[in-house]
Design a protein around this motif. Structure first.
Motif, PDB file in Angstrom:
ATOM      1  N   TYR A 174       0.762  -1.307  -0.075  1.00  0.00           N
ATOM      2  CA  TYR A 174      -0.013   0.034  -0.080  1.00  0.00           C
ATOM      3  C   TYR A 174       0.859   1.116  -0.119  1.00  0.00           C
ATOM      4  N   LEU A 175       1.797   1.397   0.700  1.00  0.00           N
ATOM      5  CA  LEU A 175       2.788   2.501   0.819  1.00  0.00           C
ATOM      6  C   LEU A 175       3.330   2.579  -0.495  1.00  0.00           C
ATOM      7  N   LEU A 176       3.954   1.451  -1.078  1.00  0.00           N
ATOM      8  CA  LEU A 176       4.467   1.535  -2.186  1.00  0.00           C
ATOM      9  C   LEU A 176       3.648   2.153  -3.515  1.00  0.00           C
ATOM     10  N   ASN A 177       2.350   1.502  -3.397  1.00  0.00           N
ATOM     11  CA  ASN A 177       1.392   2.219  -4.251  1.00  0.00           C
ATOM     12  C   ASN A 177       1.007   3.834  -3.992  1.00  0.00           C
ATOM     13  N   TYR A 178       1.194   3.999  -2.777  1.00  0.00           N
ATOM     14  CA  TYR A 178       0.865   5.563  -2.133  1.00  0.00           C
ATOM     15  C   TYR A 178       2.119   6.449  -2.900  1.00  0.00           C
ATOM     16  N   TYR A 179       3.325   5.950  -2.691  1.00  0.00           N
ATOM     17  CA  TYR A 179       4.170   7.290  -3.351  1.00  0.00           C
ATOM     18  C   TYR A 179       4.540   6.589  -4.660  1.00  0.00           C
ATOM     19  N   HIS A 180       3.723   6.068  -5.435  1.00  0.00           N
ATOM     20  CA  HIS A 180       3.886   5.659  -6.862  1.00  0.00           C
ATOM     21  C   HIS A 180       5.082   4.746  -7.272  1.00  0.00           C
ATOM     22  N   LEU A 181       5.290   3.811  -6.508  1.00  0.00           N
ATOM     23  CA  LEU A 181       6.231   2.861  -6.498  1.00  0.00           C
ATOM     24  C   LEU A 181       5.908   1.497  -6.701  1.00  0.00           C
ATOM     25  N   SER A 182       4.691   1.354  -7.501  1.00  0.00           N
ATOM     26  CA  SER A 182       4.114  -0.114  -7.417  1.00  0.00           C
ATOM     27  C   SER A 182       5.056  -1.057  -8.276  1.00  0.00           C
ATOM     28  N   GLU A 183       5.683  -0.246  -9.137  1.00  0.00           N
ATOM     29  CA  GLU A 183       6.752  -1.201 -10.003  1.00  0.00           C
ATOM     30  C   GLU A 183       7.808  -2.107  -9.336  1.00  0.00           C
ATOM     31  N   GLY A 187       9.380  -7.285  -7.764  1.00  0.00           N
ATOM     32  CA  GLY A 187      10.757  -7.599  -7.663  1.00  0.00           C
ATOM     33  C   GLY A 187      10.997  -7.624  -6.194  1.00  0.00           C
ATOM     34  N   LEU A 188      10.641  -6.705  -5.262  1.00  0.00           N
ATOM     35  CA  LEU A 188      10.903  -6.978  -3.996  1.00  0.00           C
ATOM     36  C   LEU A 188      10.331  -8.007  -3.086  1.00  0.00           C
ATOM     37  N   LEU A 189       9.090  -8.475  -3.524  1.00  0.00           N
ATOM     38  CA  LEU A 189       8.243  -9.565  -2.957  1.00  0.00           C
ATOM     39  C   LEU A 189       9.203 -10.844  -3.301  1.00  0.00           C
ATOM     40  N   ALA A 190       9.569 -10.912  -4.629  1.00  0.00           N
ATOM     41  CA  ALA A 190      10.525 -12.135  -5.080  1.00  0.00           C
ATOM     42  C   ALA A 190      11.610 -12.014  -4.462  1.00  0.00           C
ATOM     43  N   LEU A 191      12.361 -10.896  -4.183  1.00  0.00           N
ATOM     44  CA  LEU A 191      13.701 -10.998  -3.441  1.00  0.00           C
ATOM     45  C   LEU A 191      13.421 -11.585  -2.052  1.00  0.00           C
ATOM     46  N   SER A 254      -1.493   3.882 -13.340  1.00  0.00           N
ATOM     47  CA  SER A 254      -0.008   3.935 -14.076  1.00  0.00           C
ATOM     48  C   SER A 254       0.642   2.898 -13.460  1.00  0.00           C
ATOM     49  N   TYR A 255       0.923   1.991 -14.696  1.00  0.00           N
ATOM     50  CA  TYR A 255       1.728   0.884 -13.988  1.00  0.00           C
ATOM     51  C   TYR A 255       2.998   0.535 -15.253  1.00  0.00           C
ATOM     52  N   ASN A 256       4.181   0.488 -15.124  1.00  0.00           N
ATOM     53  CA  ASN A 256       4.991   0.205 -16.192  1.00  0.00           C
ATOM     54  C   ASN A 256       5.591  -0.984 -15.945  1.00  0.00           C
ATOM     55  N   TYR A 257       4.703  -1.909 -16.799  1.00  0.00           N
ATOM     56  CA  TYR A 257       4.942  -3.292 -16.776  1.00  0.00           C
ATOM     57  C   TYR A 257       6.373  -3.804 -17.246  1.00  0.00           C
ATOM     58  N   TYR A 258       7.140  -3.069 -18.269  1.00  0.00           N
ATOM     59  CA  TYR A 258       8.364  -3.370 -18.468  1.00  0.00           C
ATOM     60  C   TYR A 258       9.310  -3.362 -17.210  1.00  0.00           C
ATOM     61  N   LEU A 259       9.280  -2.366 -16.622  1.00  0.00           N
ATOM     62  CA  LEU A 259      10.226  -1.996 -15.279  1.00  0.00           C
ATOM     63  C   LEU A 259      10.004  -3.224 -14.250  1.00  0.00           C
ATOM     64  N   ALA A 260       8.519  -3.145 -14.037  1.00  0.00           N
ATOM     65  CA  ALA A 260       8.229  -4.268 -13.119  1.00  0.00           C
ATOM     66  C   ALA A 260       8.838  -5.559 -13.337  1.00  0.00           C
TER      67      ALA A 260
END
Length: 390
Positions: A174-183, A187-191, A254-260
């Motif tokens: 939620y915090l990542l989405n709030y700061y527009h860092l959803s991409e 990667g973070l969850l996988a790590l 807004s979501y950048n699939y390539y970066l994610a």
């Protein structure tokens, strides 16, 4: 005669018990044979599905407990005070923590379920006090995240730690989405999933011996929680495309699939490096490059087929560690995402069938190449068995 046999067994088991105690894999209170046998008997008569059922019973019991307590507090006017709700939640949480420690010493499923209900009720009141108060966003979410992390570390129950870790990860997303860092989410969850499942015992070496067993259990709960959230997060991104996101201000998602997918691919390559390291295979070797190419290909395909690389990563980690529950979740999620992609294609049924046929043939061919060309001559390392422990 029986006393002599018991003395012989005690003398044979004592070095192994001392070694496990020195490595922090058993508590000091369980260092004698009697307590070890009691613990083994308790675990023998309490399979995982029984513990899961008691966990669900604790959830339902906590809901009823919250309902009755809320009716009582409503008449006193305490529900209007954020401080009062927070204090009540803290008291219930501390009481539940003591009940959990008592249940752990007694190996009692009843006390465990009671502690689960009381602690979860306290956590619910704390969450309501933070979310319904005048505390501005995202400060309330940050405080809730810290509370969930504290409960994950303090409460000595795997199911409860799993639930708290899951809620903590949801707050983080939620915090990542709030700061527009959803991409960064995938990667973070996988790590987190890769590190907690594949480097658990490596990290445990740096933890003091008396805390090592609890640390392993905490990392195991975080690992399962991160894997579950990773398998489910793509559903949110699919729903967000249709306007069902965390944002409530009406802005377009807004979501950048390539970066994610690029960050997810990097985390998957790191997981592949950890697994190949067990078999003394370098990532730049022929087998390593072939596996890396397959991961990159899955990452590219995941741009169009959401969840393909994430579910494949979970399946590979589960297979490497012989974790059947995690493997089952990964397979179910993979089938679900493939069926979603299949039915949302705006093409004819013949083209859809041909696409699935080509993908299946390619995967079977890749499996045959890996088995025949490389893995037939690979011998696992001596540390592989330890890392497989779940």
């Amino acid at each position: 005669m029986n006393n002599e046999l018991n003395n012989i067994n005690h003398s044979q088991q004592q070095p192994e018990i001392l070694l496990l105690q020195q490595q922090g894999l058993i508590d000091a209170q369980n260092a004698n044979d009697k307590l070890l046998n009691n613990a083994a008997a308790a675990h023998t008569h309490s399979p995982w599905f029984i513990s899961l059922l008691f966990g669900f019973s604790g959830v339902f019991a906590s809901l009823f407990f919250i309902g009755f307590l809320t009716l009582i507090l409503d008449n006193t006017g305490l529900l209007d005070s954020t401080l009062a709700l927070f204090i009540i939640g803290a008291i219930l949480g501390v009481s539940g923590g003591f009940l959990f420690y008592n249940a752990r010493l007694r190996h009692s499923a009843f006390w465990n379920s009671l502690a689960f209900a009381v602690t979860l009720a306290g956590q619910g009141y704390i969450a309501y006090a933070l979310l319904a108060s005048e505390i501005t966003e995202p400060l309330n979410i940050i405080l809730l995240l810290l509370v969930q992390l504290l409960m994950t570390v303090v409460i000595p129950n795997f199911v409860y730690r799993l639930l708290s870790a899951t809620l903590a990860l949801v707050c983080l997303l939620y915090l990542l989405n709030y700061y527009h860092l959803s991409e960064i989410s995938l990667g973070l969850l996988a790590l987190i999933t890769s590190v907690t499942h594949l480097q658990r015992y490596t990290l445990a070496v740096f933890i003091p011996t008396k805390w090592r067993m609890n640390a392993l259990e905490i990392m195991s709960a975080i690992g399962y929680a991160s894997a579950y959230v990773l398998l489910s997060i793509s559903v949110y991104f699919i729903a967000a495309e249709y306007g069902n996101s965390f944002d409530s201000d009406g802005e377009a998602f807004s979501y950048n699939y390539y970066l994610a997918q690029g960050l997810l691919t990097l985390a998957s390559l790191y997981a592949a490096y950890l697994i190949l390291k067990r078999y003394h295979i370098k990532l730049l070797s022929a087998a390593g490059l072939l596996i890396s190419a397959a991961i990159v290909l899955l990452g590219i395909m995941s741009i169009y087929v959401s969840g393909l690389l994430a579910t494949s990563l979970i399946i590979i980690i589960a297979t490497a560690n012989s974790q059947r529950v995690l493997l089952g979740l990964g397979v179910i999620a993979l089938v679900g995402y493939i069926f979603w992609y299949y039915y949302q294609l705006d093409t004819s049924l013949l083209v859809k069938s041909a696409s699935l046929f080509v993908i299946g043939i390619a995967l079977l061919l890749l499996r045959w190449l890996l088995i025949k060309g490389y893995f037939a001559k690979i011998k696992p390392s001596a540390n592989d068995h330890q890392e497989r422990l779940s």
